[in-house]
Design an enzyme around this catalytic site. Structure first.
Site, PDB file in Angstrom:
ATOM      1  N   GLY A 258      -1.380 -37.945 -10.864  1.00  0.00           N
ATOM      2  CA  GLY A 258      -1.142 -38.686  -9.630  1.00  0.00           C
ATOM      3  C   GLY A 258      -1.094 -40.193  -9.838  1.00  0.00           C
ATOM      4  N   THR A 259      -1.982 -40.700 -10.662  1.00  0.00           N
ATOM      5  CA  THR A 259      -2.050 -42.148 -10.882  1.00  0.00           C
ATOM      6  C   THR A 259      -0.729 -42.647 -11.467  1.00  0.00           C
ATOM      7  OG1 THR A 259      -4.424 -41.987 -11.226  1.00  0.00           O
ATOM      8  CG2 THR A 259      -3.340 -43.969 -12.074  1.00  0.00           C
TER       9      THR A 259
ATOM     10  N   ASN B 136      -8.218 -38.856   0.498  1.00  0.00           N
ATOM     11  CA  ASN B 136      -9.155 -38.151  -0.375  1.00  0.00           C
ATOM     12  C   ASN B 136     -10.606 -38.293   0.067  1.00  0.00           C
ATOM     13  OD1 ASN B 136      -8.239 -40.823  -1.250  1.00  0.00           O
ATOM     14  ND2 ASN B 136      -9.783 -40.668  -2.839  1.00  0.00           N
TER      15      ASN B 136
ATOM     16  N   GLN C 276      -3.652 -35.202  -2.523  1.00  0.00           N
ATOM     17  CA  GLN C 276      -4.615 -34.307  -1.873  1.00  0.00           C
ATOM     18  C   GLN C 276      -3.924 -33.248  -1.012  1.00  0.00           C
ATOM     19  OE1 GLN C 276      -7.902 -34.082  -2.276  1.00  0.00           O
ATOM     20  NE2 GLN C 276      -8.090 -35.854  -3.613  1.00  0.00           N
TER      21      GLN C 276
ATOM     22  N   GLY D 245      -1.580 -31.930 -10.794  1.00  0.00           N
ATOM     23  CA  GLY D 245      -1.907 -30.527 -11.033  1.00  0.00           C
ATOM     24  C   GLY D 245      -3.354 -30.130 -10.761  1.00  0.00           C
ATOM     25  N   HIS D 246      -4.290 -31.001 -11.146  1.00  0.00           N
ATOM     26  CA  HIS D 246      -5.690 -30.560 -11.100  1.00  0.00           C
ATOM     27  C   HIS D 246      -6.276 -30.512  -9.695  1.00  0.00           C
ATOM     28  CE1 HIS D 246      -7.985 -34.507 -10.802  1.00  0.00           C
ATOM     29  NE2 HIS D 246      -6.774 -34.949 -11.077  1.00  0.00           N
TER      30      HIS D 246
ATOM     31  N   THR E 101       7.283 -36.723 -25.650  1.00  0.00           N
ATOM     32  CA  THR E 101       7.356 -35.266 -25.820  1.00  0.00           C
ATOM     33  C   THR E 101       6.645 -34.567 -24.667  1.00  0.00           C
ATOM     34  OG1 THR E 101       7.458 -35.528 -28.195  1.00  0.00           O
ATOM     35  CG2 THR E 101       6.765 -33.371 -27.403  1.00  0.00           C
TER      36      THR E 101
ATOM     37  N   CYS F  22     -13.214 -41.431  -8.357  1.00  0.00           N
ATOM     38  CA  CYS F  22     -12.688 -42.597  -9.081  1.00  0.00           C
ATOM     39  C   CYS F  22     -13.490 -43.859  -8.804  1.00  0.00           C
ATOM     40  CB  CYS F  22     -11.241 -42.837  -8.700  1.00  0.00           C
ATOM     41  SG  CYS F  22     -10.214 -41.411  -9.001  1.00  0.00           S
TER      42      CYS F  22
HETATM   43  N1  PLP Z   1      -4.194 -40.261  -5.178  1.00  0.00           N
HETATM   44  C1  PLP Z   1      -5.149 -39.596  -4.526  1.00  0.00           C
HETATM   45  C2  PLP Z   1      -5.090 -39.519  -3.023  1.00  0.00           C
HETATM   46  C3  PLP Z   1      -6.184 -38.963  -5.209  1.00  0.00           C
HETATM   47  O1  PLP Z   1      -7.134 -38.312  -4.551  1.00  0.00           O
HETATM   48  C4  PLP Z   1      -6.201 -39.055  -6.632  1.00  0.00           C
HETATM   49  C5  PLP Z   1      -7.316 -38.454  -7.408  1.00  0.00           C
HETATM   50  O2  PLP Z   1      -8.400 -38.296  -6.929  1.00  0.00           O
HETATM   51  C6  PLP Z   1      -5.172 -39.752  -7.281  1.00  0.00           C
HETATM   52  C7  PLP Z   1      -4.187 -40.345  -6.534  1.00  0.00           C
HETATM   53  C8  PLP Z   1      -5.125 -39.840  -8.777  1.00  0.00           C
HETATM   54  O3  PLP Z   1      -4.672 -38.650  -9.313  1.00  0.00           O
HETATM   55  P1  PLP Z   1      -4.933 -38.279 -10.873  1.00  0.00           P
HETATM   56  O4  PLP Z   1      -6.371 -37.933 -10.969  1.00  0.00           O
HETATM   57  O5  PLP Z   1      -4.054 -37.121 -11.142  1.00  0.00           O
HETATM   58  O6  PLP Z   1      -4.531 -39.476 -11.655  1.00  0.00           O
END
Ligand code: PLP
Length: 379
Positions: A69-70, A149, A177, A198-199, A235, A323
């Protein structure tokens, strides 16, 4: 152990692990190689892209695999800023975005971007009129998360997309989310870019995707080889890509069933906490919230202390966002939703999955009630 931190991450589903395993030791070919072993991997990437696209009503060539996501958030926002500077430097976002969006915007501010950070109401909802008023001739992008989140609030993504389209502004949503938990149709919602990870839906960690509307122009993010049509080189993470596709398919197939189970447990947990723990304040919207999301602030306690005590009783929870763990300040999301600073320090987030049970929730409420009482006495 009782796991109530599914917004931080989820357990990788057994069928996801099973699908991934052969791509470590059996089908280990590089998707870029021309021999059979390589084409096997290439085929798997093509299928995975197709599977993900179907869950969004998108085309396979609109899906780009990333490391999560980041990265997807960084890519969408930075690349739009870079490629649209001839049109303007103004971006609209909200005060409650994840740091993957907020810190990217801050970084771009240092490079000449003008950012409007929209307020939210006490439920965490953005105001559509305020958003429309914020659009200027130099606005190039609106970035609003699908669901928050920390407080679980679901934003009105369809109407936001409508406004963006009417004004000819690109629209990005951080759906990290929401994806896999709420229905998403990118075309009907006028979404140009969508980030997912994915996670968060029983897939593997370290893999995500960015949906890019094929009508938009978005520059490359990682420069190098021709992978992901030259826009995100490197890759391919074969086990990850295979895994996220199986997780996406599984999440789509069980979405209604899981949402029904989780929202029933969510409402029960909210009801029990409000009934049994005095000085508990629900944060986020009461109904427009993620199915498995419960978040509270408790008067007169530090959320972090409660988490440690919950952990000692085998309960995994969080104070808001994984985070920001280690960041001693109160959450930017709670402050933006008007929660007083003192109360915001007492936040606890309990996020469920379909694997939780009512018995577990009863145990959690009992533990939490005792912990809150104890912490208040220690003040
Ligand atoms: N955006 C939101 C709303 C999230 O909740 C999160 C992770 O908690 C992220 C972005 C970041 O995703 P990733 O952990 O896959 O980098």
């Amino acid at each position: 152990m009782i796991y109530l931190d599914n917004a931080a991450t989820t357990r990788t589903a057994p069928e996801v692990v099973e699908a991934m395993l052969p791509y470590f030791s059996e089908y280990y070919g590089n998707a870029g190689s021309i021999y059979g072993l390589g084409s096997q991997s290439k085929k798997a990437v093509i299928n995975a892209r197709k599977t993900i696209a179907e869950t969004l009503g998108a085309q396979p060539n609109e899906i780009y695999f990333t490391a999560g996501g980041t990265e997807s958030d960084n890519w969408a926002i930075k690349a739009v800023y870079e490629s649209c500077q001839d049109r303007g430097r103004h971006i609209i976002t909200t005060k409650i975005e994840h740091h993957a969006v907020l810190h990217t915007c801050k970084y771009l501010e240092g490079r000449g971007a003008r950012i409007t950070y929209l307020d939210v109401d006490e439920n965490g909802l953005v105001n559509l009129e305020q958003m429309e008023r914020a659009i200027r001739p130099d606005t190039i992008l609106i970035s609003v998360m699908y669901a928050n989140n920390e407080i679980g609030t679901i934003e009105p993504i369809g109407p936001i997309g409508e406004i963006a389209k009417e004004h000819g502004v690109l629209f990005h949503t951080d759906a990290v989310q929401a994806y896999g938990h709420l229905p998403i149709a990118v075309e009907q919602m006028h979404i140009d870019f969508l980030s997912a990870s994915g996670h968060k839906f029983n897939g593997p960690k370290g893999v995500g995707f960015l949906y890019v509307n094929s009508k938009t122009r978005l520059g490359s993010f990682i420069h190098g080889g021709q992978q992901e049509r030259g826009r995100r080189a490197g890759t391919e993470n074969m086990p990850g890509i295979v895994g996220i596709a199986v997780a996406a398919e599984r999440a789509a197939a069980y979405m209604d069933e899981h949402a029904a189970v989780e929202s029933r447990m969510r409402d029960y947990l909210i009801h029990c906490i409000e009934g049994k723990i005095p000085g508990a304040r629900l944060t986020g919207h009461r109904t427009m919230r993620l199915p498995g999301h419960v978040s509270f602030c408790f008067e007169g306690i530090q959320g972090e202390s409660a988490l440690i005590m919950l952990d000692m009783q085998g309960i995994c929870a969080s104070s808001g966002s994984a985070c920001t763990t280690g960041d001693p300040g109160p959450s930017h999301v709670l402050l933006a939703a008007g929660v007083p600073e003192e109360l915001a320090r007492g936040s606890i987030r309990l996020t469920l999955s379909e694997e939780n049970t009512m018995e577990e929730l009863d145990m959690v409420v009992e533990s939490l009630a005792g912990i809150v009482e104890k912490l208040r006495l220690l003040r």
